[in-house]
Scaffold this motif. Structure first.
Motif, PDB file in Angstrom:
ATOM      1  N   ILE A  71      -4.903   5.090  -0.337  1.00 15.43           N
ATOM      2  CA  ILE A  71      -4.009   4.923  -1.487  1.00 15.43           C
ATOM      3  C   ILE A  71      -2.640   5.533  -1.193  1.00 15.43           C
ATOM      4  CG2 ILE A  71      -3.682   5.504  -3.923  1.00 15.43           C
ATOM      5  CD1 ILE A  71      -6.747   5.507  -4.172  1.00 15.43           C
ATOM      6  N   GLU A  72      -2.673   6.681  -0.515  1.00 11.45           N
ATOM      7  CA  GLU A  72      -1.401   7.327  -0.175  1.00 11.45           C
ATOM      8  C   GLU A  72      -0.521   6.416   0.668  1.00 11.45           C
ATOM      9  OE1 GLU A  72      -1.831  11.242   1.644  1.00 11.45           O
ATOM     10  OE2 GLU A  72      -2.963  11.820  -0.137  1.00 11.45           O
ATOM     11  N   SER A  73      -1.147   5.715   1.600  1.00 11.67           N
ATOM     12  CA  SER A  73      -0.320   4.864   2.458  1.00 11.67           C
ATOM     13  C   SER A  73       0.307   3.730   1.638  1.00 11.67           C
ATOM     14  CB  SER A  73      -1.128   4.327   3.644  1.00 11.67           C
ATOM     15  OG  SER A  73      -2.177   3.524   3.175  1.00 11.67           O
ATOM     16  N   ILE A  74      -0.382   3.322   0.589  1.00  7.69           N
ATOM     17  CA  ILE A  74       0.232   2.319  -0.299  1.00  7.69           C
ATOM     18  C   ILE A  74       1.333   2.969  -1.132  1.00  7.69           C
ATOM     19  CG2 ILE A  74      -0.195   0.724  -2.206  1.00  7.69           C
ATOM     20  CD1 ILE A  74      -3.122   0.612  -1.169  1.00  7.69           C
ATOM     21  N   ALA A  75       1.018   4.179  -1.645  1.00 13.02           N
ATOM     22  CA  ALA A  75       1.988   4.880  -2.487  1.00 13.02           C
ATOM     23  C   ALA A  75       3.268   5.167  -1.719  1.00 13.02           C
ATOM     24  CB  ALA A  75       1.389   6.187  -2.995  1.00 13.02           C
ATOM     25  N   ARG A  76       3.141   5.313  -0.401  1.00 13.46           N
ATOM     26  CA  ARG A  76       4.312   5.594   0.406  1.00 13.46           C
ATOM     27  C   ARG A  76       5.288   4.412   0.391  1.00 13.46           C
ATOM     28  NH1 ARG A  76       1.509   7.385   5.135  1.00 13.46           N
ATOM     29  NH2 ARG A  76       0.446   8.943   3.897  1.00 13.46           N
ATOM     30  N   ILE A  77       4.760   3.235   0.106  1.00 19.24           N
ATOM     31  CA  ILE A  77       5.636   2.057   0.065  1.00 19.24           C
ATOM     32  C   ILE A  77       6.085   1.760  -1.361  1.00 19.24           C
ATOM     33  CG2 ILE A  77       5.795  -0.387   0.650  1.00 19.24           C
ATOM     34  CD1 ILE A  77       3.456   0.167   2.622  1.00 19.24           C
ATOM     35  N   MET A  78       5.146   1.881  -2.313  1.00 20.31           N
ATOM     36  CA  MET A  78       5.461   1.458  -3.676  1.00 20.31           C
ATOM     37  C   MET A  78       5.855   2.591  -4.601  1.00 20.31           C
ATOM     38  SD  MET A  78       2.282  -1.199  -3.990  1.00 20.31           S
ATOM     39  CE  MET A  78       2.155  -0.771  -5.681  1.00 20.31           C
ATOM     40  N   GLY A  79       5.596   3.805  -4.210  1.00 17.60           N
ATOM     41  CA  GLY A  79       5.820   4.917  -5.125  1.00 17.60           C
ATOM     42  C   GLY A  79       4.584   5.151  -5.950  1.00 17.60           C
ATOM     43  N   GLU A  80       4.322   6.406  -6.278  1.00 20.46           N
ATOM     44  CA  GLU A  80       3.081   6.737  -6.941  1.00 20.46           C
ATOM     45  C   GLU A  80       3.022   6.140  -8.348  1.00 20.46           C
ATOM     46  OE1 GLU A  80       2.026  10.980  -7.014  1.00 20.46           O
ATOM     47  OE2 GLU A  80       0.576  10.402  -8.560  1.00 20.46           O
ATOM     48  N   SER A  81       4.193   6.029  -8.989  1.00 21.37           N
ATOM     49  CA  SER A  81       4.164   5.598 -10.387  1.00 21.37           C
ATOM     50  C   SER A  81       3.760   4.132 -10.522  1.00 21.37           C
ATOM     51  CB  SER A  81       5.516   5.853 -11.043  1.00 21.37           C
ATOM     52  OG  SER A  81       6.543   5.431 -10.176  1.00 21.37           O
ATOM     53  N   ALA A  82       3.790   3.412  -9.385  1.00 15.23           N
ATOM     54  CA  ALA A  82       3.412   1.997  -9.450  1.00 15.23           C
ATOM     55  C   ALA A  82       1.906   1.794  -9.336  1.00 15.23           C
ATOM     56  CB  ALA A  82       4.125   1.232  -8.329  1.00 15.23           C
ATOM     57  N   LEU A  83       1.163   2.880  -9.090  1.00  9.92           N
ATOM     58  CA  LEU A  83      -0.273   2.740  -8.878  1.00  9.92           C
ATOM     59  C   LEU A  83      -1.015   2.661 -10.202  1.00  9.92           C
ATOM     60  CD1 LEU A  83      -0.816   5.445  -6.129  1.00  9.92           C
ATOM     61  CD2 LEU A  83      -0.761   2.978  -5.798  1.00  9.92           C
ATOM     62  N   PRO A  84      -2.167   1.963 -10.212  1.00  8.68           N
ATOM     63  CA  PRO A  84      -3.006   1.987 -11.414  1.00  8.68           C
ATOM     64  C   PRO A  84      -3.587   3.388 -11.617  1.00  8.68           C
ATOM     65  CG  PRO A  84      -4.103   0.807  -9.622  1.00  8.68           C
ATOM     66  CD  PRO A  84      -2.713   1.099  -9.159  1.00  8.68           C
ATOM     67  N   ASP A  85      -3.968   3.656 -12.875  1.00  8.36           N
ATOM     68  CA  ASP A  85      -4.370   5.014 -13.222  1.00  8.36           C
ATOM     69  C   ASP A  85      -5.604   5.513 -12.480  1.00  8.36           C
ATOM     70  OD1 ASP A  85      -2.271   5.601 -14.726  1.00  8.36           O
ATOM     71  OD2 ASP A  85      -3.338   5.784 -16.640  1.00  8.36           O
ATOM     72  N   ASP A  86      -6.581   4.605 -12.229  1.00  9.37           N
ATOM     73  CA  ASP A  86      -7.776   5.105 -11.548  1.00  9.37           C
ATOM     74  C   ASP A  86      -7.440   5.573 -10.138  1.00  9.37           C
ATOM     75  OD1 ASP A  86      -7.229   2.483 -10.903  1.00  9.37           O
ATOM     76  OD2 ASP A  86      -9.305   2.053 -10.350  1.00  9.37           O
ATOM     77  N   GLN A  87      -6.474   4.894  -9.498  1.00  7.13           N
ATOM     78  CA  GLN A  87      -6.065   5.323  -8.165  1.00  7.13           C
ATOM     79  C   GLN A  87      -5.289   6.637  -8.217  1.00  7.13           C
ATOM     80  OE1 GLN A  87      -4.221   2.213  -5.908  1.00  7.13           O
ATOM     81  NE2 GLN A  87      -6.102   1.013  -5.876  1.00  7.13           N
ATOM     82  N   ARG A  88      -4.494   6.774  -9.272  1.00  9.80           N
ATOM     83  CA  ARG A  88      -3.755   8.029  -9.400  1.00  9.80           C
ATOM     84  C   ARG A  88      -4.715   9.193  -9.597  1.00  9.80           C
ATOM     85  NH1 ARG A  88       1.489   7.462 -13.053  1.00  9.80           N
ATOM     86  NH2 ARG A  88       1.909   9.443 -12.045  1.00  9.80           N
ATOM     87  N   LEU A  89      -5.806   8.904 -10.270  1.00  6.27           N
ATOM     88  CA  LEU A  89      -6.794   9.953 -10.481  1.00  6.27           C
ATOM     89  C   LEU A  89      -7.455  10.350  -9.153  1.00  6.27           C
ATOM     90  CD1 LEU A  89      -8.000  11.589 -12.823  1.00  6.27           C
ATOM     91  CD2 LEU A  89      -9.972  10.076 -12.691  1.00  6.27           C
ATOM     92  N   ILE A  90      -7.696   9.358  -8.302  1.00  8.50           N
ATOM     93  CA  ILE A  90      -8.264   9.666  -6.988  1.00  8.50           C
ATOM     94  C   ILE A  90      -7.292  10.547  -6.198  1.00  8.50           C
ATOM     95  CG2 ILE A  90      -8.926   8.677  -4.766  1.00  8.50           C
ATOM     96  CD1 ILE A  90     -10.192   6.392  -6.233  1.00  8.50           C
TER      97      ILE A  90
END
Lengths: 619, 471
Positions: free
Chosen positions: A501-520
């Motif tokens: 998930i972090e590698s995705i967040a590195r491209i999209m930013g954390e705020s773009a992630l769905p909540d369940d992923q943010r919880l992980i």
């Protein structure tokens, strides 16, 4: 040849012989004139009587590697074959001592040469003056064989040094007596085939030959060596008698990790080999260990520790020997029936010493300039670890666990020493530079490391934990009875998912992630901060007991289960992130109140979660 | 030259068979020891020094210093009967020498009956005292997060074009031990430095008044390269005398270790040894250790020897053998970063790959301040997070960051411009540095500061003081 060697050692029939130095370069000396010199025989060189070892033998000439700097030695000077191999003096007085790579105690060297180590100091490992009280366990006329315990000496308040019959000696005890003895006095005499052999509080053993144990006496490795380090005990455990490697570039915390293990692991004897490392680090061990208290025995840690120091500026050949000396001493205490842990910092320096000597002998180099026999040497060394049944009576089991630091050039694990070490060790603790840079210690990377013993160890551990049940409340009893291996698996899964998930967040930013992923992400951050990260110098956190590790991990995963239920029902991850209990969870490991504090915290979390449930109308 | 090798001339000998670069092959050699110093006299009367690298079977290999031009096969070789020694005397304070310890400042030669082998002997670990006296350098990044202690060896990992010389001069100028008036004696060993660099240091020392308590040993870029093998060892032998015989606190600056290691490689190649990484010899680690390990504090002796070697990482590569092996021996490193320098930060210290291994015992209660360790730890954590946020903002833009990440980004920016960044002549006390650190930490929410004990948070943290300016 092997029996011959033993006879020589015991009966001393071989006299020293004198030859001449022919050629010198660096620490390699070529000599001639000793026809019957043996491979591995100790030689004394020049007028200062510098010590060396024969490493190549020809019909005319032989080559010796010096353990000291050869400056000023001239061709034509004497070279003396001593008739002995490089042996370790094994006996009472080893514990609480610091010796150099060839077994000379550093305080005795200091008496001879002052604060700086100059050449040619000759000192025995064990004090010849000190008297010890020997208590026999056998009687006159008893028939004894190799490895039999004939008596004991109280070496340290909690360590009984068992006096054993040396391997390959058998016969009838013609005398044995309680009393005060030095290591050279005969405490007992054995007669066999008309020959008399005195038994002393000391025996010698060639450091390059593994000490024998009972035939077929290798035991399986299914008993954990608890270290009090969470990332190790829970995620990548080491069995008693197992082997582990810690590779890592400089600054990733190898030495601190080894110090931690030497301080807190549940072994009865620690052999710490500082091989080609810093002088100040050895000095730190010397000043820290006497003051640190073993959490299990409540005695100073130094009372179970033997230090071997061959710092990086001490001669290279002695660096090579120091590793073997350490493992020989470890085997000797194993034979007495103890669990011994050997830390070697760093095996790369030992391999480099092999390379340097090989280079001076002009051998054909293999990869990285290392000699082609490097893997053999690495394998031989790590195979000296193990859990074994000792020779002789009474029946006893001991173990040698070896933990070797590896210093790969540039922190790149794709180099000969790391590669070969990984082949011959069962546990791999990979130190990660990025973790170290953000000061996450121990910087053992949870996704790159492994332990081949996980399944075997965690199974037995889960059951052994019921013994703590009477100390704790029902709540925890329930938690501890859950399969610990499962907890570990779930935590690892969260960590590896969060890496993706972090590698995705590195491209999209954390705020773009769905909540369940943010919880992980939040949960993995919690596991890292509250569980994996451990303060080596914190009064509470330096050592974490097993039941506390389980309880902590259980609390963290419990938190995840409950909050992920909330998120599934529409509570934003941001709300959970701002719970004040999160920073409390992160500090729980430092809390003096231990498991009790964790329980209170759990209850607090339940209350908060209840409030959120109410607010969002979740049943 | 006589002062160095002693007046006792030994054997004079002709038998030079072959000259191969800086190596001489000699025949019919008798009664010569390994590592013995020699002088070689060319037919034109000029002399140069050399050293026996290999001897036996009637032959010797000699490595000469000072260039091989003009030598012939019948040059006379004078064996001195001993290794390289230097005279020890307190008169060498305030003096300037060349790379083989000949005075080049018009002063008298150093004469002493006390001669010492420059190779030194290893300090017995049992005789060491664990270094734990904080040195205040007046540089926030170092004092706050990479504290230097007396007896430490802390190198500066730099690159060509970065201001390592200015930084080291600033440290030499400002270094003090808290609560003590005593100033450091400085031993400066230049290996392959340019003339202007050497001049810069001498002027700096002169202007700050440090010259009288300095020993300067210069092997400049156009001096014989092979002499560089001796230069640091001479410097350390002199420094050991000043520290452990005269009882002073000595700061040894070795610049530049990269040039030293390159000469070692040159020699190894000439001897046709099996090379290890990048052509450097397999014993580079041991050889560097024999230099770096000569730092320390010894029980029962009042002085101390602190080393700050400088090395320029070839191509800025920290994995190059020289910085890599150095890092394994030294007690940390101060890493200079081109990126920071380009953004106008001086000193451009990137604290993340930097480290001081001896910091823990040199700081805290009774040494600096109780909260020092926690603050340093928190600064590392927060700065690492801030840098991650900065990387992210380059991709998604600052708007894509979460509220937390924005704060950390702001923290990282302020950290660089206000904590790391300072003026070349600005001497900050440790209180100043920690004060700035707390102001910066106040940018972050209190619950994020998990690495700091609660008692210190109560005492020093105040969210109201949110700084807004980014100077």
């Amino acid at each position: 040849m092997y029996t011959l060697y033993c006879l020589k050692e015991l009966i001393k029939i071989v006299k020293s012989r004198t030859g001449k130095i022919r050629w010198i370069s660096g620490s390699v000396v070529v000599g001639s004139g000793i026809k019957d010199i043996e491979m591995g025989e100790i030689v004394e060189v020049g007028k200062d009587r510098l010590i060396g070892e024969a490493i190549r033998v020809g019909s005319e000439e032989f080559t010796a590697q010096l353990y000291e700097n050869a400056t000023g030695v001239k061709p034509g000077e004497e070279i003396i074959g001593s008739g002995k191999r490089l042996v370790a003096e094994l006996g009472v007085g080893l514990i609480n001592n610091i010796i150099d790579g060839v077994g000379r105690p550093l305080d005795k060297i200091m008496e001879q040469t002052g604060a700086f180590i100059t050449r040619g100091a000759k000192v025995n490992t064990l004090s010849r003056e000190k008297k010890w009280h020997f208590k026999p366990a056998m009687n006159k006329n008893d028939v004894v064989g190799p490895g039999d315990v004939i008596g004991a000496v109280q070496e340290m308040p909690l360590l009984t040094h068992k006096i054993m019959v040396p391997p390959r000696i058998r016969g009838k005890l013609t005398q044995i007596k309680e009393g005060e003895y030095t290591v050279e006095d005969a405490v007992a005499t054995i007669e066999s085939d008309g020959q008399k052999v005195d038994l002393k509080l000391m025996q010698e053993w060639s450091i390059r030959i593994p000490r024998p144990f009972a035939p077929g006496g290798r035991l399986s490795l299914d008993d954990p060596l608890v270290t009090g380090q969470r990332v190790i005990d829970t995620f990548f455990p080491l069995p008693r008698g197992g082997t582990a490697s810690i590779p890592g570039g400089f600054g990733t915390g190898k030495t601190v990790m080894l110090h931690q293990l030497a301080k807190w692991c549940a072994a009865q004897v620690i052999v710490y080999v500082g091989c080609g490392e810093r002088g100040n680090e050895m000095c730190e061990v010397l000043s820290d260990f006497p003051e640190l208290i073993d959490p299990r025995t409540k005695r100073p840690l130094m009372e179970r520790t033997i230090l071997i120091a061959n710092t990086s500026n001490m001669p290279v050949a002695a660096r090579e020997a120091s590793i073997y000396l350490g493992v020989t001493i470890a085997e000797y205490y194993r034979d007495q029936g103890y669990d011994v842990a050997l830390m070697a910092d760093s095996t790369s320096r030992w391999a480099e010493a092999l390379r340097e000597i090989s280079g001076r002998l002009e051998e054909m180099p293999a990869e990285g300039g290392y000699p082609a026999y490097l893997p053999d040497r690495v394998a031989e060394f790590y195979e000296r670890a193990g859990r074994t049944k000792s020779l002789g009576k009474p029946e006893r089991e001991g173990s040698v666990s070896i933990i070797g630091a590896v210093s790969p050039p540039g922190g790149d694990f794709n180099e000969p020493v790391t590669i070969h070490t990984l082949r011959f060790t069962g546990v791999f603790w990979a130190l990660d530079r990025d973790l170290a840079y953000s000061r996450h210690f121990p910087a053992i990377h949870w996704l790159k490391s492994y332990s081949l013993y996980v399944d075997r160890l965690l199974g037995s551990r889960a059951t052994s934990h019921s013994q703590y049940a009477d100390k704790i409340t029902n709540y925890w009893e329930e938690a501890l009875h859950e399969d610990f291996g499962k907890l570990r698996g779930r935590a690892l899964k969260i960590l590896s998912e969060s890496a993706e998930i972090e590698s995705i967040a590195r491209i999209m930013g954390e705020s773009a992630l769905p909540d369940d992923q943010r919880l992980i992400l939040l949960e993995s951050e919690l596991i890292k901060e509250a569980f994996l990260r451990q303060f080596a110098f914190h009064e509470v956190d330096a050592f974490c007991e097993m039941d506390r590790q389980v309880a902590l991990l259980h609390t963290l995963l419990n938190f995840y289960d409950k909050t992920s239920n909330l998120v599934d029902n529409g509570v934003p991850a941001e709300r959970i992130k701002s719970l004040p209990q999160i920073s409390k969870l992160e500090r729980a490991k430092e809390d003096k109140s231990g498991i009790k504090g964790l329980q209170t915290l759990s209850e607090e979390i339940d209350v908060e979660i209840g409030k959120l449930k109410e607010e969002y109308g979740i049943a | 030259m006589e002062s160095m090798l002693g007046k006792t001339h030994g054997l004079i000998h002709r038998g030079l068979k072959e000259i191969r670069g800086s190596l001489l092959m000699v025949d019919n050699v008798e009664n010569v020891g390994y590592d013995e110093m020699v002088t070689v006299r060319a037919p034109d009367g000029t002399e140069r020094m050399g050293r026996v690298l290999e001897v036996g079977r009637g032959k010797a290999v000699i490595q000469i210093f000072g260039g091989e031009m003009g030598l012939q096969v019948d040059s006379a070789i004078n064996y001195t009967g001993s290794a390289f020694k230097i005279p020890l005397s307190n008169e060498f304070l305030g003096r300037i020498f060349n790379g083989v310890f000949q005075p080049i400042d018009d002063g008298p030669p150093i004469i002493s009956s006390e001669m010492e082998d420059i190779n030194g002997s290893p300090i017995n670990p049992k005789a060491r005292t664990y270094p734990n006296n904080f040195i205040q350098t007046g540089v926030s990044a170092i004092d706050g997060m990479l504290s230097l202690v007396r007896g430490q060896k802390l190198p500066i990992f730099s690159e060509s074009g970065l201001p390592h010389n200015r930084l080291i001069a600033q440290i030499a100028r400002q270094a003090t031990v808290l609560g003590e008036k005593e100033e450091f004696a400085i031993v400066f060993s230049a290996m392959g430095l340019r003339h202007d660099e050497a001049e810069y240091f001498i002027n700096e020392f002169r202007n700050s008044g440090a010259l009288e308590r300095s020993i300067i040993i210069l092997n400049l870029a156009d001096d014989p390269a092979i002499e560089r093998l001796f230069t640091p060892r001479i410097a350390l032998t002199a420094a050991e005398y000043v520290a452990f015989k005269l009882g002073m606190h000595v700061l040894v600056i070795l610049s530049d270790m990269t040039n030293y290691a390159e000469v070692l490689r040159e020699l190894s190649a000439a001897r046709e040894e099996v090379p290890s990484r990048k052509g450097y010899p397999g014993y580079l680690y041991s050889d560097l250790a024999s230099i770096y390990e000569r730092a320390g504090v010894i029980k029962g002796m009042s002085g101390s020897l602190t080393q700050m070697p400088i090395l320029t990482m070839p191509g800025g590569d920290i994995q190059h053998p020289i910085p890599d092996l150095s890092g394994y021996i030294t007690e940390g490193q101060v890493f200079l970063d081109r990126d920071l320098y380009m953004r106008g930060v001086y000193p451009p210290i990137n604290v993340l790959p930097s480290l001081s291994r001896l910091m823990r015992k040199g700081i805290g209660k009774g040494k600096t301040r109780d909260d020092h360790g926690d603050v340093a730890d928190q600064l590392y954590g927060a700065y690492a997070r801030g840098r991650q946020a900065r990387d992210l903002s380059r991709i998604v833009g600052e708007v894509g960051l979460s509220e937390d990440e924005k704060l950390y980004l702001k923290f990282a920016d302020n950290f660089e411009t206000r904590f790391i960044n300072q003026k070349e002549y600005e001497n900050r006390t440790i209180e100043d540095s920690l004060g700035i650190a707390w102001k910066l930490l106040s940018i972050l929410p209190e619950k994020g500061l998990t690495r700091i004990h609660e008692e210190y948070l109560e005492k020093f943290y105040s969210r109201t003081e949110v700084p807004t300016q980014t100077e």
